[in-house]
Design a protein around this motif. Structure first.
Motif, PDB file in Angstrom:
ATOM      1  N   LYS A  20      -5.447  35.115  69.975  1.00 24.51           N
ATOM      2  CA  LYS A  20      -6.980  34.806  70.806  1.00 24.51           C
ATOM      3  C   LYS A  20      -7.270  36.225  70.757  1.00 24.51           C
ATOM      4  O   LYS A  20      -8.796  36.365  69.854  1.00 24.51           O
ATOM      5  N   THR A  23      -7.768  36.676  66.716  1.00 20.92           N
ATOM      6  CA  THR A  23      -8.948  35.574  65.961  1.00 20.92           C
ATOM      7  C   THR A  23      -9.822  35.200  66.814  1.00 20.92           C
ATOM      8  O   THR A  23     -10.874  34.728  66.765  1.00 20.92           O
ATOM      9  N   ALA A  25      -9.655  33.519  69.209  1.00 21.22           N
ATOM     10  CA  ALA A  25      -9.532  31.180  69.708  1.00 21.22           C
ATOM     11  C   ALA A  25      -8.077  31.558  69.348  1.00 21.22           C
ATOM     12  O   ALA A  25      -7.382  32.237  68.704  1.00 21.22           O
ATOM     13  N   ALA A  27      -5.368  30.861  71.420  1.00 19.35           N
ATOM     14  CA  ALA A  27      -4.345  31.368  72.896  1.00 19.35           C
ATOM     15  C   ALA A  27      -3.350  29.971  72.730  1.00 19.35           C
ATOM     16  O   ALA A  27      -1.898  30.274  73.112  1.00 19.35           O
ATOM     17  N   ASN A  52      -7.498  29.933  80.224  1.00 21.00           N
ATOM     18  CA  ASN A  52      -8.183  29.378  79.774  1.00 21.00           C
ATOM     19  C   ASN A  52     -10.003  29.395  80.190  1.00 21.00           C
ATOM     20  O   ASN A  52     -10.757  29.872  79.026  1.00 21.00           O
ATOM     21  N   THR A  55     -10.500  33.119  80.509  1.00 20.76           N
ATOM     22  CA  THR A  55     -11.348  34.445  79.184  1.00 20.76           C
ATOM     23  C   THR A  55     -11.655  33.770  78.165  1.00 20.76           C
ATOM     24  O   THR A  55     -12.956  34.528  78.133  1.00 20.76           O
ATOM     25  N   ASN A  56     -12.233  32.603  78.032  1.00 13.51           N
ATOM     26  CA  ASN A  56     -13.373  32.174  77.657  1.00 13.51           C
ATOM     27  C   ASN A  56     -14.827  32.825  78.203  1.00 13.51           C
ATOM     28  O   ASN A  56     -15.729  33.047  77.396  1.00 13.51           O
ATOM     29  N   GLN A  59     -15.445  36.373  77.710  1.00 18.28           N
ATOM     30  CA  GLN A  59     -14.922  36.262  75.438  1.00 18.28           C
ATOM     31  C   GLN A  59     -16.620  35.938  75.845  1.00 18.28           C
ATOM     32  O   GLN A  59     -17.358  36.820  74.157  1.00 18.28           O
ATOM     33  N   GLY A 149      -7.858  23.067  69.077  1.00 19.41           N
ATOM     34  CA  GLY A 149      -7.755  24.084  68.364  1.00 19.41           C
ATOM     35  C   GLY A 149      -7.818  22.606  66.800  1.00 19.41           C
ATOM     36  O   GLY A 149      -8.688  23.355  66.153  1.00 19.41           O
ATOM     37  N   SER A 171     -16.258  29.292  73.221  1.00 17.26           N
ATOM     38  CA  SER A 171     -16.382  30.359  73.947  1.00 17.26           C
ATOM     39  C   SER A 171     -16.792  29.107  74.797  1.00 17.26           C
ATOM     40  O   SER A 171     -16.310  28.554  76.297  1.00 17.26           O
ATOM     41  N   MET A 210      -4.242  40.678  74.445  1.00 16.57           N
ATOM     42  CA  MET A 210      -5.004  40.721  73.515  1.00 16.57           C
ATOM     43  C   MET A 210      -5.726  41.792  72.681  1.00 16.57           C
ATOM     44  O   MET A 210      -5.680  41.577  71.668  1.00 16.57           O
TER      45      MET A 210
END
Length: 247
Positions: A20, A23, A25, A27, A52, A55-56, A59, A149, A171, A210
């Motif tokens: 993540k 890139t 994304a 994870a 999830n 962390t998003n 971001q 993904g 995100s 990260m």
């Protein structure tokens, strides 16, 4: 969970954080299969749901100024949330062996597509036609396997979004799905208070990974990094398929 399982789970989450960080994304593409190998698919999906989301949120806030037109992000996220609800029900009722083999098949399909069509790009009118089905299918995959993904990331990459807009859009997609998925998993009895606590603790290894991913991305070429990730995913997917088909 014994000490060995905790350490291996932490390593899987850390590697997911590395991906993540490098890139923006992906994870769950490492974290969920590793957790599924150690436990089972429902436990893996439940464990990863809270990290999830958190962390998003971070971001998404970081890249909020780069959303551009809200139509794509809003439509993609809302269809994803609906799909996540459907996928969560599938997660509760499908046989464990089928879920494990399914996760392995999803990962392998992603690898094959990446190898066969690395430069695939959608036409200029694709966004209006494909955002709803891509969001819905990605959401179903997220709910049932913890990994959207193969559809969501591939779709946004094929639209050739600029990196900041890609980061903001994906995100919002992940956050909206998680806000639907977490209560659904709790109501279905999959996300227990104990797993929710483990999920909060799992944020730590992700956050540690990260910055490492950011550093690695600056040290090696993107092509080389992608190859290393694909090799790792191939090994994990093969193990999941073997376990699911021979159980």
């Amino acid at each position: 969970m014994d000490v060995t399982e905790i350490l291996l789970a932490g390593l899987g989450l850390f590697l997911g954080g590395v991906l993540k960080g490098a890139t923006g994304a992906g994870a769950p593409m490492i974290g969920v299969p590793v957790l599924a190998m150690l436990f089972n698919v429902p436990t893996a999906v439940a464990l990863f749901a809270i990290p999830n989301l958190l962390t998003n949120v971070t971001q998404g806030w970081q890249f909020r100024a780069h959303l551009g037109r809200m139509g794509l992000a809003t439509s993609f996220a809302l269809w994803g949330a609906l799909g996540a609800l459907v996928g969560s029900v599938l997660l509760a009722v499908a046989p464990a062996t089928l879920l494990m083999a399914g996760v392995g098949a999803v990962v392998l399909s992603y690898i094959v597509f990446r190898l066969m069509r690395p430069d695939w790009q959608l036409g200029p009118n694709a966004e209006s036609r494909l955002t709803a089905p891509a969001g819905l299918i990605g959401g179903v995959l997220q709910g049932a396997s913890g990994m959207s993904g193969p559809v969501s990331i591939t779709y946004l990459n094929a639209l050739r979004l600029e990196r900041p807009r890609f980061m903001a859009t994906i995100s919002i997609f992940f956050c909206t799905m998680a806000l639907m998925q977490i209560p659904a998993l709790a109501l279905l009895g999959i996300l227990t208070p104990k797993l929710a606590l483990w999920g909060i603790l799992a944020v730590g290894p992700l956050l540690l990974g990260m910055p490492v991913g950011n550093w690695l991305a600056s040290q090696i070429s993107k092509a080389m990094f992608d190859k290393l990730i694909l090799v790792l995913l191939t090994v994990i997917a093969a193990k999941l398929l073997f376990d699911g088909l021979t159980a």
